[in-house]
Design a protein around this motif. Structure first.
Motif, short mmCIF file in Angstrom:
data_model
loop_
_atom_site.label_atom_id
_atom_site.label_comp_id
_atom_site.label_asym_id
_atom_site.label_seq_id
_atom_site.Cartn_x
_atom_site.Cartn_y
_atom_site.Cartn_z
N SER A 219 0.83 -1.21 0.00
CA SER A 219 0.00 0.00 0.00
C SER A 219 0.86 1.25 0.00
O SER A 219 0.56 2.21 -0.73
N ALA A 220 1.90 1.27 0.81
CA ALA A 220 2.77 2.45 0.89
C ALA A 220 3.48 2.69 -0.44
O ALA A 220 3.54 3.84 -0.92
N VAL A 221 4.01 1.65 -1.04
CA VAL A 221 4.72 1.78 -2.32
C VAL A 221 3.75 2.24 -3.40
O VAL A 221 4.06 3.15 -4.18
N HIS B 151 5.15 8.20 -20.22
CA HIS B 151 3.79 7.70 -20.46
C HIS B 151 3.53 6.42 -19.65
O HIS B 151 2.42 6.20 -19.17
N ARG B 152 4.55 5.60 -19.45
CA ARG B 152 4.39 4.37 -18.65
C ARG B 152 4.26 4.70 -17.17
O ARG B 152 3.51 4.04 -16.44
N ILE B 153 4.97 5.70 -16.72
CA ILE B 153 4.90 6.11 -15.31
C ILE B 153 3.49 6.63 -15.01
O ILE B 153 2.88 6.25 -14.01
N VAL B 154 2.99 7.48 -15.87
CA VAL B 154 1.64 8.02 -15.69
C VAL B 154 0.61 6.90 -15.85
O VAL B 154 -0.38 6.85 -15.11
N GLY B 155 0.85 5.99 -16.77
CA GLY B 155 -0.06 4.86 -16.95
C GLY B 155 -0.14 3.98 -15.71
O GLY B 155 -1.23 3.53 -15.33
N LEU B 156 1.01 3.73 -15.08
CA LEU B 156 1.00 2.95 -13.84
C LEU B 156 0.22 3.69 -12.76
O LEU B 156 -0.56 3.08 -12.02
N ARG B 157 0.39 4.98 -12.68
CA ARG B 157 -0.37 5.77 -11.72
C ARG B 157 -1.87 5.60 -11.94
O ARG B 157 -2.64 5.43 -11.00
N ASN B 158 -2.27 5.61 -13.21
CA ASN B 158 -3.69 5.47 -13.53
C ASN B 158 -4.22 4.09 -13.13
O ASN B 158 -5.33 3.98 -12.61
N THR C 103 8.74 -4.49 -9.89
CA THR C 103 9.76 -4.18 -10.90
C THR C 103 9.95 -2.67 -11.03
O THR C 103 11.08 -2.18 -11.10
N ALA C 104 8.85 -1.94 -11.05
CA ALA C 104 8.94 -0.48 -11.12
C ALA C 104 9.69 0.06 -9.91
O ALA C 104 10.60 0.89 -10.04
N ALA C 105 9.33 -0.43 -8.73
CA ALA C 105 9.93 0.07 -7.49
C ALA C 105 11.41 -0.29 -7.39
O ALA C 105 12.24 0.55 -7.03
N ARG C 106 11.76 -1.50 -7.71
CA ARG C 106 13.13 -1.99 -7.53
C ARG C 106 14.06 -1.54 -8.64
O ARG C 106 15.22 -1.19 -8.40
N HIS C 107 13.58 -1.53 -9.88
CA HIS C 107 14.48 -1.32 -11.02
C HIS C 107 14.31 0.02 -11.72
O HIS C 107 15.28 0.55 -12.26
N ARG C 108 13.10 0.55 -11.75
CA ARG C 108 12.86 1.79 -12.49
C ARG C 108 13.00 3.04 -11.64
O ARG C 108 13.46 4.07 -12.11
N ILE C 109 12.58 2.94 -10.40
CA ILE C 109 12.63 4.12 -9.52
C ILE C 109 14.05 4.63 -9.32
O ILE C 109 14.28 5.85 -9.39
N PRO C 110 15.05 3.78 -9.08
CA PRO C 110 16.41 4.32 -8.94
C PRO C 110 16.87 5.12 -10.17
O PRO C 110 17.49 6.18 -10.04
N GLU C 111 16.52 4.64 -11.36
CA GLU C 111 16.86 5.36 -12.59
C GLU C 111 16.13 6.70 -12.65
O GLU C 111 16.70 7.71 -13.06
N LEU C 112 14.86 6.67 -12.25
CA LEU C 112 14.05 7.89 -12.27
C LEU C 112 14.61 8.94 -11.31
O LEU C 112 14.66 10.13 -11.64
N ILE C 113 15.05 8.50 -10.16
CA ILE C 113 15.63 9.44 -9.18
C ILE C 113 16.84 10.15 -9.78
O ILE C 113 16.99 11.37 -9.64
N VAL C 114 17.67 9.42 -10.48
CA VAL C 114 18.85 10.02 -11.13
C VAL C 114 18.41 11.05 -12.16
O VAL C 114 18.96 12.16 -12.22
#
Length: 116
Positions: free
Chosen positions: A39-41, A70-77, A93-104
């Motif tokens: 829920s928090a993630v 578009h994929r980030i916004v799509g996941l939000r939706n 997968t988004a939390a573990r692998h994509r979020i670190p890249e997004l932070i950069v």
């Protein structure tokens, strides 16, 4: 970059950092079994998607610098409206692998703003 863009990026970056923090000591199986962490993630990913969706509306040029926006916004939706079909594996997968890249990417964009 438009003046309000840094606020959207900051919000997205803070939520992304929370996602990373929330899953630091978890593996995927533990994540899947822990409703509180899921829920928090999911909530923080909603915030990321909402902030970047607003960035896209108000400053498409800056938003274009974020790959897979578009994929980030799509996941939000999906998280906000399609909660019955949320795939925990996709969220993990988004939390573990994509979020670190997004932070950069967000930090780089904010760094450009601060140096301007």
């Amino acid at each position: 970059m438009r003046p309000e863009s840094s606020a959207f990026l900051w919000d997205a970056g803070e939520a992304a950092r929370r996602v990373s923090e929330f899953i630091t000591d978890l593996d995927e199986d533990t994540y899947r079994q822990d409703a509180l962490h899921r829920s928090a993630v999911e909530r923080q990913l909603e915030i990321v998607g909402e902030a970047l969706g607003n960035l896209r509306k108000h400053d498409p040029e800056t938003a274009a610098a974020i790959p897979d926006l578009h994929r980030i916004v799509g996941l939000r939706n999906v998280l906000a409206h399609g909660y019955a079909v949320v795939d925990d594996g996709v969220v993990w997968t988004a939390a573990r692998h994509r979020i670190p890249e997004l932070i950069v990417q967000i930090n780089a964009l904010l760094g450009e703003t601060q140096d301007s």
